[in-house]
Design a protein around this motif. Sequence first.
Motif, mmCIF file in Angstrom:
data_model
loop_
_atom_site.group_PDB
_atom_site.id
_atom_site.type_symbol
_atom_site.label_atom_id
_atom_site.label_comp_id
_atom_site.label_asym_id
_atom_site.label_seq_id
_atom_site.Cartn_x
_atom_site.Cartn_y
_atom_site.Cartn_z
ATOM 1 N N ILE A 1 14.669 -37.255 21.018
ATOM 2 C CA ILE A 1 15.325 -38.623 20.328
ATOM 3 C C ILE A 1 15.538 -38.393 19.043
ATOM 4 O O ILE A 1 16.380 -38.882 18.724
ATOM 5 N N TYR A 2 14.840 -37.346 18.340
ATOM 6 C CA TYR A 2 15.448 -37.137 17.058
ATOM 7 C C TYR A 2 16.744 -36.303 17.257
ATOM 8 O O TYR A 2 17.709 -36.966 16.197
ATOM 9 N N GLY A 3 17.237 -35.907 18.328
ATOM 10 C CA GLY A 3 18.481 -35.098 18.376
ATOM 11 C C GLY A 3 19.515 -36.285 18.611
ATOM 12 O O GLY A 3 20.552 -36.165 17.912
ATOM 13 N N MET A 4 19.128 -37.205 19.123
ATOM 14 C CA MET A 4 20.197 -38.284 19.918
ATOM 15 C C MET A 4 20.359 -39.175 18.508
ATOM 16 O O MET A 4 21.290 -39.467 18.128
ATOM 17 N N TRP A 5 19.154 -39.515 18.101
ATOM 18 C CA TRP A 5 19.232 -40.319 16.702
ATOM 19 C C TRP A 5 20.341 -39.734 15.804
ATOM 20 O O TRP A 5 21.003 -40.198 15.091
ATOM 21 N N GLY A 6 20.070 -38.296 15.495
ATOM 22 C CA GLY A 6 20.702 -37.455 14.624
ATOM 23 C C GLY A 6 22.313 -37.565 14.831
ATOM 24 O O GLY A 6 23.081 -37.853 14.066
#
Lengths: 343, 310
Positions: B122-127
């Motif tokens: 989720i951090y990756g997609m948000w990033g």
Amino acid sequence: MKKMLTFLILAVFVLSFLVFWKGAEGASEGKLINGAGATFPYPLYSAWASDYHKATGVKINYQPIGSGGGIRQITERTVDFGASDMPLKPEEIEKKKLLQFPTVIGGVVIAYNLPEIGNKRLVLDGETLCKIYLGEIKTWNDPQIKALNPKLNLPYKPITPVYRSDGSGTTSIFTHYLSDVCPKWAKEIGSGTSVNFRAGIGAKGNEGVANYVKRTPYSLGYVEYAYALQNKIMVSDLKNRKGKVVSPTPESFKEAAKTSDLRAEKHFYAWMTNAEGEKAWPIVGATYILLAKERPQINKQVIKFFDWAYKNGDQRALELYYIPLPAEVKAKIREYWKAHGIY
Amino acid sequence: MLSNKKQYYFNLFFFFVTASSAFVVILVVVGIFLVLFKEAFPAISRYGIIRFIFSSSWDPVREIFGGAVPLVGTLTTSFLALIVAVPVALGIAVFITEVAPKRLGEIIGMAIELLAAIPSIIYGMWGLFTLAPLQAKYIEPFLQNLLGGIPLLGRLFSGNTLGIDIFTASIILSIMITPFTAAVARDAFLVVPPVLKESAYGMGATKWEVIKDVVFPYCKMSILGGIGLSLGRALGETMAVAFVLGNLNQFPTSLFSPTATVTVKLANEFTEADKDIHLAALFYLAFLLFIMSLTILGVSKYFIHKTQKK
């Protein structure tokens, strides 16, 4: 106490060994067909599989683990069929005792973000693309791009080429095209699922590239046709081998398949990039199925599924933006199956 | 009451169950080590150890593999993330344990634990979808204008502001490891004997002085250990950075350069590695990362252990 401990350690070893041993076996039989491989055709195979299940009650279980994994799994005979986005060379097919045939075609298109030119279409050719990705053409108003687009008002802005950071069949098709049209690319970089890109920026997955191009002015990237359509990004026309300017459409992709050298003797090993046809889109590739030669019983089951898909699955393929094979190619594939006694 | 004999067997059974569960863990670690080594072996024997670690070319087409870029990338992003995360995490821990009213501290502590529970993808997609465009458009050009003119330091902020780079990756990593570091630091602060603090207060020390001269020195080792644990986590983090680092096999020249880390390389190339030697080289990288993380974890555990013994 010490004795008990040694006994325990031994017991655990033996137990886990047994468990792993059992896990390593496990072949598939009956009404379930297991396949694994390329991610690109996964949405289509799973749609076909669900239609096929409704029609016949046979279940197809396809795991999108990547082309490399697909080739490895079928070589080790752990699945009923493997799938790969790149054709294996005939020698390799013979060596690994496999059979190979294509299922659908996909086109790779050049997406770009150039706010200055609005809805007008950019035209590119192989050499310019190659130079952009080599970092030799750095700005949009480069004379070479201008020569192809005399009417467009191209800005003096740096081009950001976007490539796939993950290994992928799309990269393999695209770099194969660049190697076809650009000797320098072939010599210094070559083609493959991951290559050593020199310029630009990597984004993960087709959706990553499409998204990056969409959000970043003055960028340009290669994506599967479907992703360009879904993201509504501008895509360029390309000058093909015959010097004609073509647009990426299902027809021009099909044209490439018709005019490329797909032959049963070579297990359909062919790259459809830079195809001969007047109207052929130059960056096209097929996705392939691999079978283990010595298992006619299982292969017959698998073939039944793909034969059914060739007959009934074209509509479904088009809905998902895949391009079905032309009828003449399908006929050749059926001949190939017959010749190997599985049809 | 069970009879003596029954009790004996029950104990034996109990011992067996718990001990075998514990041994499974050891078995798994050893198993991973062996499998990584075995799979990496073709690459180890072909490229050697020193040559692989110091070679910076990664060319799957020509089968030339070296791990220098991803190894440097892993260390760079992790250390940058620590630089951002550690002060913030210590601030949080101090606030929760020493400054805030008990109730508020509990609420914030809970919020931080929630942050730690967010899956890294989720951090990756948000990033990729939110942070990277913001970085490219606003934050990075701003920093470049502000600091780019300073000699030497300005070099760090040179280059195209593309949003997919070390800077973005490190920020995401730091957000991810902050709660972790904060939790370890908080636990360390909580075990400071109240007697010590009270006597300091009794001598007229201010809150700041108590924290600086009593709490921090007392927990020095376990804070270091906590930082080590976070570093271990940052080193191994995959999905959060896989999307925002570009997987470009070049040494970074500024904070705004794309590069690669070991995990980014693995996540990006593993599925489509169609040559055996390519796969072996990826396993080799994984093997090196495994040893690196194990060493760092071991050292930090040692530090934490040392304070707890006191």
